[in-house]
Design a protein around this motif. Structure first.
Motif, PDB file in Angstrom:
ATOM      1  N   SER A 172       0.834  -1.206   0.000  1.00  0.00           N
ATOM      2  CA  SER A 172       0.000   0.000   0.000  1.00  0.00           C
ATOM      3  C   SER A 172       0.868   1.255   0.000  1.00  0.00           C
ATOM      4  CB  SER A 172      -0.958   0.007   1.198  1.00  0.00           C
ATOM      5  OG  SER A 172      -0.271  -0.172   2.431  1.00  0.00           O
ATOM      6  N   PHE A 173       2.003   1.215   0.710  1.00  0.00           N
ATOM      7  CA  PHE A 173       2.915   2.357   0.688  1.00  0.00           C
ATOM      8  C   PHE A 173       3.477   2.566  -0.709  1.00  0.00           C
ATOM      9  CE2 PHE A 173       7.251   4.103   1.132  1.00  0.00           C
ATOM     10  CZ  PHE A 173       6.919   5.335   1.667  1.00  0.00           C
ATOM     11  N   TRP A 174       3.849   1.484  -1.370  1.00  0.00           N
ATOM     12  CA  TRP A 174       4.368   1.582  -2.739  1.00  0.00           C
ATOM     13  C   TRP A 174       3.345   2.263  -3.653  1.00  0.00           C
ATOM     14  CZ3 TRP A 174       8.726   0.469  -5.597  1.00  0.00           C
ATOM     15  CH2 TRP A 174       8.565   0.438  -6.978  1.00  0.00           C
ATOM     16  N   ARG A 175       2.103   1.852  -3.535  1.00  0.00           N
ATOM     17  CA  ARG A 175       1.070   2.414  -4.409  1.00  0.00           C
ATOM     18  C   ARG A 175       0.854   3.898  -4.144  1.00  0.00           C
ATOM     19  NH1 ARG A 175      -4.032  -1.523  -4.313  1.00  0.00           N
ATOM     20  NH2 ARG A 175      -4.531  -0.340  -6.216  1.00  0.00           N
ATOM     21  N   LEU A 176       1.001   4.301  -2.898  1.00  0.00           N
ATOM     22  CA  LEU A 176       0.833   5.708  -2.554  1.00  0.00           C
ATOM     23  C   LEU A 176       2.052   6.539  -2.941  1.00  0.00           C
ATOM     24  CD1 LEU A 176      -0.629   5.399   1.064  1.00  0.00           C
ATOM     25  CD2 LEU A 176      -1.903   5.917  -1.020  1.00  0.00           C
ATOM     26  N   ALA A 177       3.237   6.099  -2.494  1.00  0.00           N
ATOM     27  CA  ALA A 177       4.423   6.943  -2.540  1.00  0.00           C
ATOM     28  C   ALA A 177       5.247   6.787  -3.814  1.00  0.00           C
ATOM     29  CB  ALA A 177       5.310   6.648  -1.329  1.00  0.00           C
ATOM     30  N   PHE A 178       5.307   5.583  -4.362  1.00  0.00           N
ATOM     31  CA  PHE A 178       6.114   5.352  -5.553  1.00  0.00           C
ATOM     32  C   PHE A 178       5.293   5.436  -6.832  1.00  0.00           C
ATOM     33  CE2 PHE A 178       8.917   3.660  -2.328  1.00  0.00           C
ATOM     34  CZ  PHE A 178      10.194   3.829  -2.827  1.00  0.00           C
ATOM     35  N   SER A 179       4.170   4.738  -6.863  1.00  0.00           N
ATOM     36  CA  SER A 179       3.362   4.710  -8.080  1.00  0.00           C
ATOM     37  C   SER A 179       2.471   5.935  -8.231  1.00  0.00           C
ATOM     38  CB  SER A 179       2.489   3.447  -8.111  1.00  0.00           C
ATOM     39  OG  SER A 179       3.290   2.285  -8.184  1.00  0.00           O
ATOM     40  N   GLY A 180       2.126   6.564  -7.099  1.00  0.00           N
ATOM     41  CA  GLY A 180       1.232   7.713  -7.167  1.00  0.00           C
ATOM     42  C   GLY A 180      -0.152   7.341  -7.655  1.00  0.00           C
ATOM     43  N   GLU A 181      -0.607   6.161  -7.286  1.00  0.00           N
ATOM     44  CA  GLU A 181      -1.889   5.669  -7.768  1.00  0.00           C
ATOM     45  C   GLU A 181      -3.077   6.327  -7.061  1.00  0.00           C
ATOM     46  OE1 GLU A 181      -2.276   1.398  -7.723  1.00  0.00           O
ATOM     47  OE2 GLU A 181      -0.117   1.130  -8.110  1.00  0.00           O
ATOM     48  N   THR A 182      -4.201   6.293  -7.735  1.00  0.00           N
ATOM     49  CA  THR A 182      -5.489   6.575  -7.102  1.00  0.00           C
ATOM     50  C   THR A 182      -6.083   5.213  -6.790  1.00  0.00           C
ATOM     51  OG1 THR A 182      -5.700   8.598  -8.405  1.00  0.00           O
ATOM     52  CG2 THR A 182      -7.694   7.777  -7.343  1.00  0.00           C
ATOM     53  N   ALA A 183      -5.702   4.682  -5.643  1.00  0.00           N
ATOM     54  CA  ALA A 183      -5.934   3.274  -5.344  1.00  0.00           C
ATOM     55  C   ALA A 183      -7.197   3.055  -4.520  1.00  0.00           C
ATOM     56  CB  ALA A 183      -4.729   2.693  -4.588  1.00  0.00           C
ATOM     57  N   THR A 184      -7.677   1.817  -4.550  1.00  0.00           N
ATOM     58  CA  THR A 184      -8.750   1.364  -3.665  1.00  0.00           C
ATOM     59  C   THR A 184      -8.163   0.328  -2.724  1.00  0.00           C
ATOM     60  OG1 THR A 184     -10.486   1.758  -5.302  1.00  0.00           O
ATOM     61  CG2 THR A 184     -10.990   0.216  -3.512  1.00  0.00           C
ATOM     62  N   PHE A 185      -8.470   0.485  -1.431  1.00  0.00           N
ATOM     63  CA  PHE A 185      -7.955  -0.435  -0.430  1.00  0.00           C
ATOM     64  C   PHE A 185      -9.128  -1.191   0.202  1.00  0.00           C
ATOM     65  CE2 PHE A 185      -4.819   3.077  -0.415  1.00  0.00           C
ATOM     66  CZ  PHE A 185      -3.743   2.355  -0.922  1.00  0.00           C
ATOM     67  N   PRO A 186      -9.369  -2.430  -0.230  1.00  0.00           N
ATOM     68  CA  PRO A 186     -10.407  -3.240   0.410  1.00  0.00           C
ATOM     69  C   PRO A 186      -9.887  -3.806   1.724  1.00  0.00           C
ATOM     70  CG  PRO A 186      -9.325  -4.517  -1.287  1.00  0.00           C
ATOM     71  CD  PRO A 186      -8.706  -3.140  -1.332  1.00  0.00           C
ATOM     72  N   GLN A 187     -10.795  -4.197   2.590  1.00  0.00           N
ATOM     73  CA  GLN A 187     -10.377  -4.887   3.808  1.00  0.00           C
ATOM     74  C   GLN A 187      -9.890  -6.282   3.439  1.00  0.00           C
ATOM     75  OE1 GLN A 187      -9.890  -3.764   6.643  1.00  0.00           O
ATOM     76  NE2 GLN A 187      -9.961  -5.382   8.171  1.00  0.00           N
ATOM     77  N   PRO A 188      -8.726  -6.713   3.930  1.00  0.00           N
ATOM     78  CA  PRO A 188      -8.245  -8.060   3.628  1.00  0.00           C
ATOM     79  C   PRO A 188      -9.248  -9.128   4.059  1.00  0.00           C
ATOM     80  CG  PRO A 188      -6.507  -6.742   4.621  1.00  0.00           C
ATOM     81  CD  PRO A 188      -7.768  -5.949   4.747  1.00  0.00           C
ATOM     82  N   ASP A 189      -9.271 -10.222   3.341  1.00  0.00           N
ATOM     83  CA  ASP A 189     -10.179 -11.321   3.620  1.00  0.00           C
ATOM     84  C   ASP A 189      -9.743 -12.041   4.898  1.00  0.00           C
ATOM     85  OD1 ASP A 189     -11.760 -13.610   3.688  1.00  0.00           O
ATOM     86  OD2 ASP A 189     -11.612 -13.966   1.529  1.00  0.00           O
ATOM     87  N   ALA A 190     -10.607 -12.030   5.901  1.00  0.00           N
ATOM     88  CA  ALA A 190     -10.275 -12.632   7.186  1.00  0.00           C
ATOM     89  C   ALA A 190      -9.947 -14.114   7.050  1.00  0.00           C
ATOM     90  CB  ALA A 190     -11.433 -12.447   8.169  1.00  0.00           C
ATOM     91  N   ARG A 191     -10.535 -14.792   6.078  1.00  0.00           N
ATOM     92  CA  ARG A 191     -10.344 -16.233   5.935  1.00  0.00           C
ATOM     93  C   ARG A 191      -8.932 -16.577   5.453  1.00  0.00           C
ATOM     94  NH1 ARG A 191     -15.308 -17.046   1.948  1.00  0.00           N
ATOM     95  NH2 ARG A 191     -14.243 -15.171   1.159  1.00  0.00           N
ATOM     96  N   THR A 192      -8.269 -15.630   4.816  1.00  0.00           N
ATOM     97  CA  THR A 192      -6.953 -15.917   4.275  1.00  0.00           C
ATOM     98  C   THR A 192      -5.824 -15.266   5.070  1.00  0.00           C
ATOM     99  OG1 THR A 192      -7.053 -14.006   2.783  1.00  0.00           O
ATOM    100  CG2 THR A 192      -7.907 -16.101   1.962  1.00  0.00           C
TER     101      THR A 192
END
Length: 344
Positions: A172-192
């Motif tokens: 998530s840091f890479w997507r924010l700081a390096f890629s400069g993406e407009t990203a979506t962050f879903p909640q990780p799947d509890a089962r995995t």
């Protein structure tokens, strides 16, 4: 050197012990620059002290593993009581990093306590004129909030440089700081994620729906300590996110009450409550309110989207999150969608 999109938790996992528990939004015409391989980044200790140069050297190894070049502040590894140097020293390191044209971003080595003490000593003209990503969490919340109020450019609420950087944190840091993406962050799947503690990854919708607004927040106790000061930004229409560690239920009750009485809660468009780590009383046979009950009492009546359980806070593999940009939250799915990049 590892691929920069891989986890660096193996390098920095041993450093986890370093982490301990107003005005309108300032708006800038520019955003911080994205990070690139080989960039120089500053290391500062604006709050608590580290355990000396050996641990600072280990943090430098972590930063180097990110493909970046660490540049410690002059007073890093200093000690003054429980602080990493005097207020003047710690402020000078932060001011110096923003004035230094060779430094592209600034990492806090650790949290603790002390950031609020240096806010009046920061050179806000220099900071505003030199937008750079500021990265950290816990007590660094005081800086994130003050930057939202005074600097006008976004920051990143994520692991301090001395924390463990697991796959989710790093990706998530890479997507924010390096890629400069407009990203979506879903909640990780509890089962995995963790079969032994699925509740750690489970979302609880307190009030359903979606909301848009500027994402502002951080540690609950640090935020409430700034209420009534000029360092707290206006929360009108904001998406408020909160996390906490080591506070008994009645203390969380008190802090939520303070936010309600100060008028903060009635201003926001939505609330994201992350992890409340070790937020239980030590009293045997405790029969008081639980954290979920307190959240229901204070947040459900607001009539806005609210969810609990986001992967934010004093936990391993926490999400790196943009602060001070527009996002859309979905309280039904526990997702956070950026509407603009944090860096360009």
């Amino acid at each position: 050197m590892f691929s920069r999109r891989e986890t660096i938790g193996g390098i920095s996992g041993l450093l986890g012990a370093l982490a301990l528990p107003g005005p309108a939004f300032a708006r800038s015409s520019s955003k911080p620059p994205r990070l690139r391989s080989g960039d120089v980044v500053g290391l500062i200790e604006p709050a608590g002290f580290s355990d000396g140069l050996p641990q600072v050297d280990a943090v430098k190894t972590v930063i180097s593993g990110m493909g970046l070049v660490p540049k410690p502040g002059r007073h890093v590894a200093s000690r003054y009581g429980y602080l990493a140097g005097t207020d003047q020293d710690r402020a000078a390191d932060l001011n110096g990093m923003f004035a230094d044209d060779s430094v592209r971003a600034v990492f806090a080595v650790r949290g603790g306590w002390g950031c609020a003490r240096i806010l009046p000593l920061l050179d806000w003209d220099v900071i505003r004129a030199n937008p750079k990503l500021l990265i950290g969490f816990s007590d660094i919340t005081a800086l994130h909030l003050a930057f939202a109020a005074r600097a006008g450019f976004p920051t990143i609420h994520g692991p301090n440089a001395g924390n463990s950087w697991g796959k989710i944190s790093w990706d998530s840091f890479w997507r924010l700081a390096f890629s400069g993406e407009t990203a979506t962050f879903p909640q990780p799947d509890a089962r995995t994620m963790d079969a032994l503690a699925p509740e750690r990854w489970t979302i609880r919708t307190i009030r359903p729906g979606k909301a848009r607004g500027r994402l502002i927040g951080g540690n609950l106790s640090v935020l409430t300590a700034l209420v009534g000061t000029p360092w707290l930004p206006d929360f009108d229409g904001a998406i408020l996110f909160l996390e906490e560690v080591g506070e008994a239920e009645y203390r969380v009750d008190r802090m939520l009450s303070q936010l309600a009485l100060a008028g903060v809660l009635k201003k926001v468009a939505g609330v994201i409550f992350g992890q409340c780590t070790r937020c239980t009383t030590a009293v045997p046979d405790y029969i008081g309110f639980t954290i979920p009950q307190l959240l229901d009492q204070y947040l459900a009546p607001l009539g806005i989207p609210v969810f609990q359980g986001a992967n934010i806070g004093h936990v391993s593999n926490q999400l790196s999150l943009p602060v001070g940009i527009d996002v859309e939250m979905d309280a039904d799915t526990g997702s956070i969608r950026m509407l603009e990049p944090v860096a360009i």
